[in-house]
Write an enzyme that holds these catalytic residues in place. Structure first.
Site: not given
Ligand code: GLU
Length: 613
Positions: A422, A440, A461, A485
């Site tokens: 992200t 992200t 996501e 998340s």
């Molecule tokens: N999808 C992850 C989240 O929302 C973030 C992905 C990332 O940090 O690379 O926690």
């Protein structure tokens, strides 16, 4: 400046997206031939800069420079944050962009309050419990290659609505002015560095699977060369369209129709073997998208106030609970290995509670999870001389009384498939406003699917939902729901004034990266750059405890004596070899700002201040 309807969704939530009739992208200079490649110079990358009058820090020098220019032109922290994020959509298109989501935390210098925007991607209405089950086999889709590279994992993007909402509420510049520098960057191009080349190359099979993605990101099917100039005129035109018509043009009209169609019928090339399951997004899912304004999470830590992101993110509750547990120990007086032992154990406990209680649903016991009473009984579980064997059980929030209560039995710790790529940015302005923003598209390269001709990738996501449906799981798939998340944008105040703002990418490792930097800075006396550079470990209540090689070199032997078994990050079943890519700003006396980014991880980040000291 844009103004539009505010539809109240409930006490704590506001729809902040405005919907206007879209028009075709205005034909303008975007089709002019690009300038010669040699005129594109990468701005200097400085990991740490001190000064006054405002600061920007991100992973990318072009993006930080654009944020700084907006501050210098009189924009505030929110204007600069959105401009920086839009630029990251150009230079970091595999980590963020219009097709994704994120969480925006804002400190308002006038009211001295912290506010948040939840711009998380949302499951379409037709996303039923069995959405991740392959109708052909009756079995769950494998995570790779099926789910990651699919239409079914694409959530309704929240990033465009977040930018509009932030500007409407707290910005001082019109959307068009804030998007213009990023549109110009997309047209002018940037120099491909090793990270961009490598990320493209790692995704070559997926990107080659789609006509639109191959055309945009590959050159004859291959990653563009290091040092070549990469331009994205498609994205420049999309930014122009949104600048002219407002973000409503993303959620209704031609772009929305094309986006929903791409999710339902990804533009797959005949040459690919990838299965690419189709999604079920409709235009009305886009039209219904709403950014949600929540009250931030709050814990007191050693006389400071730590504010973070509440559900749908688990960042605020998990960082906060771990801090509450650690506050019970005098870390300053301990050996470095003892400190790491306690940080690891506190994180395991907080992750167990995250799995059991936290998701995008009503009734998450945020107050109990962040209470000192609950922390006291969770801390009872820690043996200072002997490590847990994870997974540890969750606590019982229904019987929280501060005593060493019997924990509930369900650990709730499922496999972790969160991406690690992200992006994060931190901005402060001369008035003292602060933005901490993590955005992200989930995996590096998201779903791998570009909306044809529009210049941005769609997220994957929805793979952040638990893969297997369990009605007791707070992170189960539901129509219209947001996947849990780990994103943890955090602002720390003393006497209502900012002390530190920080955040990081890294999937579930975000939580422990943020926790580690706070402990390094506030407890262990490191400077901010040292706190960021320090080697990282990523406890998350899983059997495998991964750590960067430098962490293993420093602590593995001492922690082994306490019963910890560590694995090198990057090995199968662990996180990426480099954990996180943090950015932060520290607020010193008389307006002194220390803006910091990674010195080496992900090629090093880029900090900038309005006036060097
Ligand atoms: N999808 C992850 C989240 O929302 C973030 C992905 C990332 O940090 O690379 O926690």
């Amino acid at each position: 400046m844009f103004s539009g309807p505010l539809a109240v969704l409930g006490a704590a939530s506001l729809t902040l997206v405005t919907l206007q009739a879209p028009v075709a992208a205005p034909a303008s200079a975007q089709d002019a031939p690009p300038g010669p490649a040699q005129r594109v110079h990468e701005p200097p990358r400085k990991a740490t800069v001190t000064g006054r009058g405002g600061a920007v820090t991100s992973v990318d020098p072009y993006a930080s420079r654009i944020g700084l220019q907006v501050l210098r032109r009189g924009g505030n922290a929110v204007d600069a944050a959105v401009a920086t994020a839009a630029a990251l959509g150009v230079t970091e298109p595999y980590s963020s962009g219009l097709g994704g989501g994120g969480y925006f935390v804002y400190y308002d210098a006038k009211t001295k309050r912290v506010k948040t925007l939840d711009g998380r991607e949302t499951a379409p209405a037709a996303m039923k419990h069995d959405a991740f089950v392959d109708p052909a086999t009756g079995q769950p889709y494998p995570f790779t290659p099926d789910l990651v590279t699919s239409g079914v994992s694409v959530g309704v993007p929240g990033t465009p609505a977040t930018w509009q909402a932030a500007l409407d509420r707290w910005g001082s510049m019109p959307l068009a002015d804030v998007l213009a520098p990023a549109a110009a960057l997309a047209r002018r191009g940037f120099k491909v560095d090793k990270t961009f080349h490598q990320q493209t190359d790692d995704n070559a099979e997926r990107f080659n699977a789609f006509t639109s993605t191959r055309k945009l990101f590959l050159r004859h099917g291959k990653a563009p060369k290091v040092g070549s100039v990469f331009r994205n005129r498609q994205l420049a035109r999309t930014y122009d369209l949104l600048a002219a018509r407002g973000m409503g043009a993303f959620y209704r009209g031609a772009l929305a129709r094309e986006l929903a169609r791409t999710v339902r019928k990804p533009p797959v090339r005949r040459h690919t073997d990838l299965p690419v399951p189709r999604g079920r997004m409709r235009v009305k899912d886009l039209a219904k998208y709403a950014v949600v304004q929540h009250r931030p999470t709050h814990v007191g830590y050693r006389g400071l106030d730590v504010y973070g992101m509440p559900p749908s993110s688990s960042g605020g509750t998990t960082v906060g609970e771990a801090l509450n547990i650690l506050e019970r120990y005098d870390l300053k007086t301990m050996t470095p290995a003892q400190v790491q032992h306690l940080v690891i154990e506190a994180a395991h406990l907080a992750f167990a509670d995250r799995a059991k209680y936290v998701g995008d649903q009503s009734g998450v016991p945020v107050g109990t999870l962040l209470s000192d009473t609950f922390a006291a009984e969770r801390a009872c579980r820690i043996d200072p001389l002997h490590a847990f064997t994870p997974p540890v059980a969750a606590g019982d929030v229904t019987a929280s009384d501060g005593s060493c209560a019997t924990p509930s039995s369900r650990s709730g710790s499922g496999p972790d498939t969160e991406g690690v790529n992200t992006t994060n940015l931190t901005v402060a302005d001369a008035e003292g406003n602060v933005v901490e923003y993590t955005l992200t598209i989930e995996q590096t390269g998201g779903s791998g699917i570009v909306v044809p001709g529009r210049g941005f990738l769609l997220n994957n996501e929805l793979t952040d939902f638990s893969a297997v449906y369990d009605p007791a799981d707070p992170n189960r798939i539901e129509p219209g729901k947001r996947p849990r998340s780990s994103i943890s944008p955090t602002i720390v105040l003393r006497d209502k004034k900012p002390v530190l703002a920080l955040g990081s990418p890294g999937g579930s490792t975000i939580i422990t990266t943020v926790l580690g930097i706070i402990v390094n800075r506030l407890d262990l006396g490191m400077t901010l750059p040292q706190a960021i550079a320090a080697p990282r470990v990523a406890p998350s209540n899983k059997a495998t405890l991964s750590a960067e090689q430098a962490f293993l070199d420093q602590y593995a032997a001492a922690l082994a004596l306490l019963g910890h078994t560590l694995a090198p990050a990057g090995a199968p079943g662990t996180s990426a070899a480099e954990i996180g890519a943090a950015t932060a700003i520290e607020f010193g006396p008389r307006g002194l700002l220390t803006a910091a980014a990674e010195p080496t991880r992900r090629g090093g980040g880029a900090a900038a201040v309005v006036r060097r000291r």
